[in-house]
Design a protein around this motif. Structure first.
Motif, PDB file in Angstrom:
ATOM      1  N   HIS A 184     -18.543 -53.837 -60.129  1.00 41.53           N
ATOM      2  CA  HIS A 184     -18.078 -54.392 -58.858  1.00 41.53           C
ATOM      3  C   HIS A 184     -17.870 -53.298 -57.818  1.00 41.53           C
ATOM      4  O   HIS A 184     -17.419 -52.197 -58.121  1.00 41.53           O
ATOM      5  CB  HIS A 184     -16.753 -55.139 -59.048  1.00 41.53           C
ATOM      6  N   LEU A 185     -18.189 -53.641 -56.584  1.00 42.94           N
ATOM      7  CA  LEU A 185     -17.951 -52.785 -55.430  1.00 42.94           C
ATOM      8  C   LEU A 185     -17.074 -53.561 -54.458  1.00 42.94           C
ATOM      9  O   LEU A 185     -17.375 -54.707 -54.121  1.00 42.94           O
ATOM     10  CB  LEU A 185     -19.285 -52.421 -54.762  1.00 42.94           C
TER      11      LEU A 185
ATOM     12  N   GLY B 179     -12.839 -43.116 -49.657  1.00 47.37           N
ATOM     13  CA  GLY B 179     -12.628 -43.761 -48.370  1.00 47.37           C
ATOM     14  C   GLY B 179     -12.071 -45.153 -48.544  1.00 47.37           C
ATOM     15  O   GLY B 179     -11.108 -45.358 -49.284  1.00 47.37           O
ATOM     16  N   ASP B 180     -12.697 -46.113 -47.902  1.00 44.71           N
ATOM     17  CA  ASP B 180     -12.236 -47.503 -48.001  1.00 44.71           C
ATOM     18  C   ASP B 180     -13.045 -48.305 -49.014  1.00 44.71           C
ATOM     19  O   ASP B 180     -13.091 -49.535 -48.962  1.00 44.71           O
ATOM     20  CB  ASP B 180     -12.300 -48.181 -46.626  1.00 44.71           C
ATOM     21  N   VAL B 181     -13.674 -47.597 -49.946  1.00 45.67           N
ATOM     22  CA  VAL B 181     -14.504 -48.244 -50.970  1.00 45.67           C
ATOM     23  C   VAL B 181     -13.860 -48.047 -52.339  1.00 45.67           C
ATOM     24  O   VAL B 181     -13.417 -46.954 -52.679  1.00 45.67           O
ATOM     25  CB  VAL B 181     -15.932 -47.646 -50.969  1.00 45.67           C
ATOM     26  N   ALA B 182     -13.812 -49.114 -53.131  1.00 40.91           N
ATOM     27  CA  ALA B 182     -13.376 -49.054 -54.530  1.00 40.91           C
ATOM     28  C   ALA B 182     -14.549 -49.518 -55.390  1.00 40.91           C
ATOM     29  O   ALA B 182     -15.115 -50.596 -55.155  1.00 40.91           O
ATOM     30  CB  ALA B 182     -12.159 -49.944 -54.755  1.00 40.91           C
TER      31      ALA B 182
ATOM     32  N   GLN C  53     -13.864 -57.336 -49.612  1.00 42.64           N
ATOM     33  CA  GLN C  53     -14.934 -58.174 -50.151  1.00 42.64           C
ATOM     34  C   GLN C  53     -15.444 -57.542 -51.441  1.00 42.64           C
ATOM     35  O   GLN C  53     -15.776 -56.356 -51.480  1.00 42.64           O
ATOM     36  CB  GLN C  53     -16.084 -58.300 -49.155  1.00 42.64           C
ATOM     37  N   THR C  54     -15.516 -58.333 -52.510  1.00 37.63           N
ATOM     38  CA  THR C  54     -16.001 -57.838 -53.800  1.00 37.63           C
ATOM     39  C   THR C  54     -17.465 -58.205 -53.971  1.00 37.63           C
ATOM     40  O   THR C  54     -17.845 -59.375 -53.831  1.00 37.63           O
ATOM     41  CB  THR C  54     -15.174 -58.426 -54.962  1.00 37.63           C
ATOM     42  N   ILE C  55     -18.279 -57.195 -54.257  1.00 36.52           N
ATOM     43  CA  ILE C  55     -19.729 -57.370 -54.393  1.00 36.52           C
ATOM     44  C   ILE C  55     -20.132 -57.029 -55.825  1.00 36.52           C
ATOM     45  O   ILE C  55     -19.753 -55.973 -56.352  1.00 36.52           O
ATOM     46  CB  ILE C  55     -20.484 -56.448 -53.412  1.00 36.52           C
ATOM     47  N   SER C  56     -20.875 -57.910 -56.459  1.00 35.20           N
ATOM     48  CA  SER C  56     -21.403 -57.644 -57.801  1.00 35.20           C
ATOM     49  C   SER C  56     -22.751 -56.945 -57.662  1.00 35.20           C
ATOM     50  O   SER C  56     -23.655 -57.450 -56.987  1.00 35.20           O
ATOM     51  CB  SER C  56     -21.568 -58.948 -58.587  1.00 35.20           C
TER      52      SER C  56
END
Length: 221
Positions: free
Chosen positions: A140-141, A130-133, A146-149
């Motif tokens: 990292h997400l 979807g819209d998630v990498a 927005q990059t989330i550790s």
């Protein structure tokens, strides 16, 4: 990821376990073939690190039994044998790779990553849904630019879910995959990490659904 290390040298086993845990992996350690068989029969692992010379026999016997049982868990052999014929025999028995002792821990970690990528059928580390990498190597997400550790257990939990969207994961199975046998945890610990992931994924099209009495499922859209 959850690893099984089969190694009778306690100092080496402690060093390998410590390095793998620093990478966020869960690792169980068996010092004999008998213990290794018990672990592999009751647990589910992403990778096995196998020593050859063990107190109760030859690690190749474990490897043969593992493959004869139709188990496809990747196996990296840790061996002091440098003869080409020895290495070929281990690969013929079903080993995915080998590392010759003494080895550098950075090399072992790189070999593990390479084998796991081949197992997944891709040389890419970034997973997209979807819209998630999601990059499990970097931890990292990326959601809505927005990059989330992620913390270690959040990272491993998301890795399990995103590899099998739509699949139901019972709480106990998640406990087994996220923690080693030596960890004293309850199923409530899973709820904590599920809650954290839900917050991270809230702006995305992904949703972690609770199925009462069954477990959790990652849904898309």
């Amino acid at each position: 990821m959850k690893f099984l290390l089969i190694e009778d040298n306690q100092a080496l086993a402690d060093a390998v376990c410590a390095r793998m845990q620093l990478d966020g992996h869960v690792i169980d350690h068996a010092g004999t073939i008998q213990d290794a068989l018990a672990y592999s029969e009751t647990g589910e692992y992403d990778l096995i690190l196998l020593d050859i010379m063990l107190p109760d026999g030859d690690g190749r016997h474990f490897l043969k039994a593992h493959r004869d049982g139709k188990k496809d868990t990747p196996v990296i052999v840790l061996t002091a044998r440098s003869q080409v014929s020895d290495r070929i025999s281990m690969l013929d028995l079903g080993a995915d790779d080998y590392v010759t002792k003494p080895f550098d821990h950075a090399e072992l970690q790189a070999r593990c990553r390479a084998v796991l990528r081949r197992k997944a059928g891709s040389a890419q580390t970034v997973m997209r849904l979807g819209d998630v990498a999601f990059d499990p190597v970097a931890g990292h997400l990326k959601v809505s630019d927005q990059t989330i550790s992620l913390r270690n257990k959040e990272l491993r939990l998301l890795e399990l879910l995103i590899n099998a969207p739509g699949q139901i994961f019972p709480k106990q199975k998640l406990v087994d995959r996220l923690f080693s046998y030596d960890d004293d945890v309850s199923e409530n610990a899973v709820e904590v990490y599920i809650g954290r992931l839900r917050k991270h994924l809230a702006p995305s099209s992904l949703k972690i659904t609770t199925l009462r009495g069954l477990g959790y499922r990652l849904d898309h859209g």
